[in-house]
Design a protein around this motif. Structure first.
Motif, PDB file in Angstrom:
ATOM      1  N   TYR A 235       0.840  -1.196   0.000  1.00  0.00           N
ATOM      2  CA  TYR A 235       0.000   0.000   0.000  1.00  0.00           C
ATOM      3  C   TYR A 235       0.871   1.241   0.000  1.00  0.00           C
ATOM      4  O   TYR A 235       1.986   1.256   0.519  1.00  0.00           O
ATOM      5  N   VAL A 236       0.332   2.287  -0.653  1.00  0.00           N
ATOM      6  CA  VAL A 236       1.052   3.542  -0.852  1.00  0.00           C
ATOM      7  C   VAL A 236       0.219   4.668  -0.255  1.00  0.00           C
ATOM      8  O   VAL A 236      -0.944   4.849  -0.624  1.00  0.00           O
ATOM      9  N   VAL A 237       0.802   5.417   0.668  1.00  0.00           N
ATOM     10  CA  VAL A 237       0.121   6.524   1.325  1.00  0.00           C
ATOM     11  C   VAL A 237       0.711   7.833   0.820  1.00  0.00           C
ATOM     12  O   VAL A 237       1.931   8.014   0.823  1.00  0.00           O
ATOM     13  N   LEU A 238      -0.158   8.741   0.394  1.00  0.00           N
ATOM     14  CA  LEU A 238       0.270  10.005  -0.190  1.00  0.00           C
ATOM     15  C   LEU A 238       0.022  11.173   0.749  1.00  0.00           C
ATOM     16  O   LEU A 238      -1.128  11.516   1.050  1.00  0.00           O
ATOM     17  N   ASP A 239       1.066  11.759   1.231  1.00  0.00           N
ATOM     18  CA  ASP A 239       1.099  13.011   1.990  1.00  0.00           C
ATOM     19  C   ASP A 239       0.129  13.060   3.172  1.00  0.00           C
ATOM     20  O   ASP A 239      -0.648  14.001   3.305  1.00  0.00           O
ATOM     21  N   VAL A 240       0.206  12.065   4.019  1.00  0.00           N
ATOM     22  CA  VAL A 240      -0.516  12.131   5.291  1.00  0.00           C
ATOM     23  C   VAL A 240       0.204  11.255   6.309  1.00  0.00           C
ATOM     24  O   VAL A 240       0.586  10.125   6.006  1.00  0.00           O
ATOM     25  N   GLY A 338       4.058  -4.598   1.519  1.00  0.00           N
ATOM     26  CA  GLY A 338       5.023  -3.537   1.283  1.00  0.00           C
ATOM     27  C   GLY A 338       4.425  -2.185   1.629  1.00  0.00           C
ATOM     28  O   GLY A 338       3.213  -1.982   1.520  1.00  0.00           O
ATOM     29  N   LYS A 339       5.277  -1.239   2.021  1.00  0.00           N
ATOM     30  CA  LYS A 339       4.803   0.061   2.477  1.00  0.00           C
ATOM     31  C   LYS A 339       5.604   1.166   1.798  1.00  0.00           C
ATOM     32  O   LYS A 339       6.831   1.145   1.815  1.00  0.00           O
ATOM     33  N   LEU A 340       4.900   2.120   1.223  1.00  0.00           N
ATOM     34  CA  LEU A 340       5.538   3.275   0.602  1.00  0.00           C
ATOM     35  C   LEU A 340       4.818   4.530   1.065  1.00  0.00           C
ATOM     36  O   LEU A 340       3.595   4.620   0.982  1.00  0.00           O
ATOM     37  N   THR A 383       4.007   8.107 -10.587  1.00  0.00           N
ATOM     38  CA  THR A 383       3.814   6.854 -11.314  1.00  0.00           C
ATOM     39  C   THR A 383       5.084   6.015 -11.328  1.00  0.00           C
ATOM     40  O   THR A 383       5.055   4.807 -11.056  1.00  0.00           O
ATOM     41  N   MET A 384       6.212   6.621 -11.664  1.00  0.00           N
ATOM     42  CA  MET A 384       7.467   5.890 -11.740  1.00  0.00           C
ATOM     43  C   MET A 384       7.839   5.282 -10.386  1.00  0.00           C
ATOM     44  O   MET A 384       8.311   4.147 -10.305  1.00  0.00           O
ATOM     45  N   LEU A 385       7.593   6.028  -9.330  1.00  0.00           N
ATOM     46  CA  LEU A 385       7.901   5.534  -7.992  1.00  0.00           C
ATOM     47  C   LEU A 385       6.979   4.384  -7.600  1.00  0.00           C
ATOM     48  O   LEU A 385       7.417   3.377  -7.034  1.00  0.00           O
ATOM     49  N   VAL A 386       5.696   4.519  -7.920  1.00  0.00           N
ATOM     50  CA  VAL A 386       4.725   3.470  -7.595  1.00  0.00           C
ATOM     51  C   VAL A 386       5.017   2.194  -8.379  1.00  0.00           C
ATOM     52  O   VAL A 386       4.917   1.081  -7.841  1.00  0.00           O
ATOM     53  N   LEU A 387       5.370   2.322  -9.652  1.00  0.00           N
ATOM     54  CA  LEU A 387       5.668   1.138 -10.461  1.00  0.00           C
ATOM     55  C   LEU A 387       6.919   0.425  -9.959  1.00  0.00           C
ATOM     56  O   LEU A 387       6.982  -0.812  -9.949  1.00  0.00           O
ATOM     57  N   ASP A 388       7.920   1.174  -9.552  1.00  0.00           N
ATOM     58  CA  ASP A 388       9.116   0.561  -8.971  1.00  0.00           C
ATOM     59  C   ASP A 388       8.754  -0.179  -7.677  1.00  0.00           C
ATOM     60  O   ASP A 388       9.247  -1.287  -7.432  1.00  0.00           O
ATOM     61  N   PHE A 389       7.890   0.416  -6.890  1.00  0.00           N
ATOM     62  CA  PHE A 389       7.413  -0.220  -5.655  1.00  0.00           C
ATOM     63  C   PHE A 389       6.670  -1.515  -5.971  1.00  0.00           C
ATOM     64  O   PHE A 389       6.875  -2.542  -5.310  1.00  0.00           O
ATOM     65  N   TYR A 390       5.819  -1.483  -6.990  1.00  0.00           N
ATOM     66  CA  TYR A 390       5.074  -2.687  -7.374  1.00  0.00           C
ATOM     67  C   TYR A 390       6.013  -3.801  -7.830  1.00  0.00           C
ATOM     68  O   TYR A 390       5.864  -4.965  -7.418  1.00  0.00           O
ATOM     69  N   ARG A 391       6.972  -3.462  -8.658  1.00  0.00           N
ATOM     70  CA  ARG A 391       7.874  -4.490  -9.196  1.00  0.00           C
ATOM     71  C   ARG A 391       8.696  -5.154  -8.089  1.00  0.00           C
ATOM     72  O   ARG A 391       8.983  -6.345  -8.160  1.00  0.00           O
ATOM     73  N   ARG A 392       9.055  -4.377  -7.073  1.00  0.00           N
ATOM     74  CA  ARG A 392       9.833  -4.955  -5.972  1.00  0.00           C
ATOM     75  C   ARG A 392       8.981  -5.831  -5.060  1.00  0.00           C
ATOM     76  O   ARG A 392       9.508  -6.670  -4.334  1.00  0.00           O
ATOM     77  N   ASN A 393       7.671  -5.654  -5.108  1.00  0.00           N
ATOM     78  CA  ASN A 393       6.781  -6.450  -4.269  1.00  0.00           C
ATOM     79  C   ASN A 393       5.941  -7.445  -5.057  1.00  0.00           C
ATOM     80  O   ASN A 393       5.078  -8.122  -4.483  1.00  0.00           O
TER      81      ASN A 393
END
Length: 429
Positions: A235-240, A338-340, A383-393
Motif C-alpha cells: 500500500y502507498v500513502v500520499l502526503d498524510v 510492502g509500504k511506501l 507513477t514511476m515511484l509506484v511502479l518501482d514499488f510494485y515491481r519490488r513487491n
C-alpha cells in the motif's frame, strides 16, 4: 510632472488595449462559455503548452494573494484552455454504479475503472476528503501508459463525487453522512468485491492500494484489517501522517472559511484551484475540479446565473476528523505488505514514523516541489515511484531459493538412483 511628460503618458495609454486597463482582480464573464453553453464543454482550441504543463512550472516561491484569486490568467488569450473542463473518458475505460445493500440503507458506489489485462495488477485508488475519483485521473493515465496490462480502480467515498446513500424507501440521504473510518474502509473492501462480481473475476488480481490524505488512512485501515486477504501486495500513502494531520486539523476551519463558497462557473472554479496553488498541475485541475461541484436547481434566476456549490460539505464531517488519523502511524507500520510513503516535505514525519524509517520498515520518498495533492502535481514522478514499488513487491516475479527440506529430498534421490530428479528419463548427460 511636466506638460511634455503628461502628453507622452496619454499617448502611450491611448495605444493600449482596453482590457489592459482593467484591475487584475476583475473577473470577466466574457472569458467563460458563450451564452447558452454554460452546461457544456466550450469548443476552445487545444493548447499544446497547457497539455504539457505540470507543477514543475509553478513550484517557485510565489504565494497566492487572496484578492487576485479570480484574476484573468496571465499570458492566456480569451477562452484559453486552462479553463476548459475535461471528461473522465480520456482517462478511464468504464464507470460503474454498484449497489451495496446494508442494514441502514443502500449505498450506490460510483467508481472509475480500467480493468487489468493478461494477469496484470490492479491499483485501487482512494481520494482524500472533499475530492473525487477523478483526483487520480492523470496519474491513472500515466500509470497505464507505463504498464499497459495494469488495471486502475478509482473509488468515490460516500458523500463524495456521485456515490450516494439511499434509505430503504429509495430516498437519497443528504448531509451529514456517516464517515467514520471503519465504515469507509468497509466501503472500500466491499466496492472491490462488487467490481470482482460485476466483471466475473474468479479471484482478485494482485492489488496495490493507493490513498491520498484521508484515502491514505482508509487504505491503511483496510491493509491493517486484512479484509482483502493475500491479494494485497502493498500500500502507498500520499502526503498524510498521523502527527502532522492531527496538528493541521486545528487550521481546517479557518481554511474552509477562507475559500469561496460558490463559483459562477466550472471554469472559475478550476481557475481558483490553480491560482491558489491548491492544485499545481493545470491539466489535472481541468479534470479533477468539475466533479467537486454541483449547480443549484432551477430557480427564478436565469440558468447561467445559478452558482456552483461544493458537493461535499467538509464542515459537516468535523466530528470524524480526529478519528480518521488517530493511530494511523501504528497501523501503517504494523500492517502486512510492502509500504511506501510519499510526502511533500520531511517536516511532515512524526516521531513514530521517523523511528520506523530508520529501522527500514517502509520506503520513504519526498517530493518537495509538489503540494499536498502530490499525485496531481507530479503524476509522472509518482507513477514511476509506484511502479518501482510494485515491481519490488510483485510475488509472481520473485524467484525464491528452494527450501532446505526440498534440497535434502533431492540429495537423497541422487544418492540412491544416481539421477538428478530434474533429469528426464531417456536424456543423456
Amino acid at each position: 510632472m511636466s506638460e511634455l511628460q503628461r502628453s507622452f503618458a496619454k499617448a502611450k495609454l491611448a495605444g493600449l488595449p482596453s482590457e489592459a486597463l482593467l484591475p487584475l482582480d476583475t473577473f470577466r464573464e466574457e472569458d467563460e462559455c458563450p451564452e447558452g453553453q454554460a452546461d457544456e464543454f466550450c469548443p476552445w482550441s487545444q493548447s499544446a503548452q497547457d497539455e504539457d504543463s505540470s507543477s514543475a512550472s509553478s513550484t517557485g516561491t510565489i504565494k497566492p494573494n487572496r484578492k487576485h484569486l479570480f484574476a484573468k490568467p496571465t499570458g492566456l488569450s480569451t477562452g484559453g484552455t486552462l479553463l476548459k473542463p475535461l471528461a473522465w473518458t480520456r482517462y478511464f475505460a468504464q464507470e460503474y454504479y454498484l449497489e451495496n445493500v446494508r442494514p441502514d440503507g443502500v449505498v450506490i458506489h460510483h467508481v472509475y475503472l480500467t480493468p487489468p489485462a493478461n494477469k496484470g495488477p490492479l491499483f485501487v485508488l482512494h481520494h482524500g476528503a472533499g475530492s473525487s475519483g477523478l483526483s487520480f485521473a492523470v496519474f491513472a493515465a500515466e500509470l497505464l501508459e507505463a504498464l499497459p496490462d495494469a488495471g486502475v480502480l478509482s473509488i468515490e467515498a460516500r458523500g463524495h463525487g456521485e456515490t450516494v446513500v439511499k434509505s430503504n424507501d429509495g430516498i437519497i440521504k443528504g448531509e451529514p453522512h456517516d464517515l467514520s473510518i471503519g465504515l469507509l474502509s468497509s466501503d472500500l473492501s466491499k466496492t472491490v468485491q462488487l467490481v470482482q462480481a460485476k466483471l466475473g473475476w474468479p479471484h482478485l488480481p494482485d492489488i496495490v492500494l493507493i490513498g491520498h490524505s484521508l484515502g491514505g488512512a482508509i487504505i491503511t485501515d483496510v491493509a491493517s484489517r486484512g479484509t482483502l486477504g493475500t491479494a494485497v501486495l502493498g500500500y502507498v500513502v500520499l502526503d498524510v501522517v498521523e502527527g502532522s494531520a492531527v496538528d493541521a486539523l486545528q487550521q481546517m476551519n479557518l481554511y474552509l472559511a477562507m475559500r469561496p463558497k460558490t463559483f459562477p462557473s466550472l471554469a472559475s472554479a478550476i481557475d481558483w484551484h490553480v491560482r491558489s496553488r491548491t492544485i499545481r498541475n493545470n491539466l489535472s485541475a481541468r479534470v479533477s475540479v468539475p466533479p467537486l461541484l454541483y449547480q443549484e436547481a432551477e430557480s427564478s434566476l436565469c440558468s447561467d446565473s445559478r452558482p456552483w456549490k461544493w458537493r461535499t460539505d467538509l464542515l459537516m464531517t468535523e466530528q470524524y476528523w480526529a478519528s480518521w488519523f488517530t493511530g494511523l502511524s501504528k497501523k501503517f507500520l504494523e500492517a502486512k505488505g510492502g509500504k511506501l510513503l510519499i510526502l511533500a516535505g520531511t517536516d511532515r514525519l512524526d516521531k513514530e514514523l521517523m523511528i520506523g524509517q530508520m529501522q527500514g520498515k517502509y520506503q520513504l520518498q519526498v517530493f518537495p516541489e509538489a503540494g499536498h495533492f502530490i499525485h496531481e502535481d507530479q503524476p509522472r514522478k509518482t507513477t514511476m515511484l509506484v511502479l518501482d514499488f510494485y515491481r519490488r513487491n510483485n510475488r509472481s516475479a520473485l524467484i525464491l531459493p528452494p527450501k532446505v527440506s526440498q534440497l535434502v529430498r533431492e540429495s537423497a534421490t541422487v544418492n540412491k538412483t544416481g539421477i538428478s530428479p530434474d533429469r528426464k528419463e531417456g536424456h543423456v548427460a
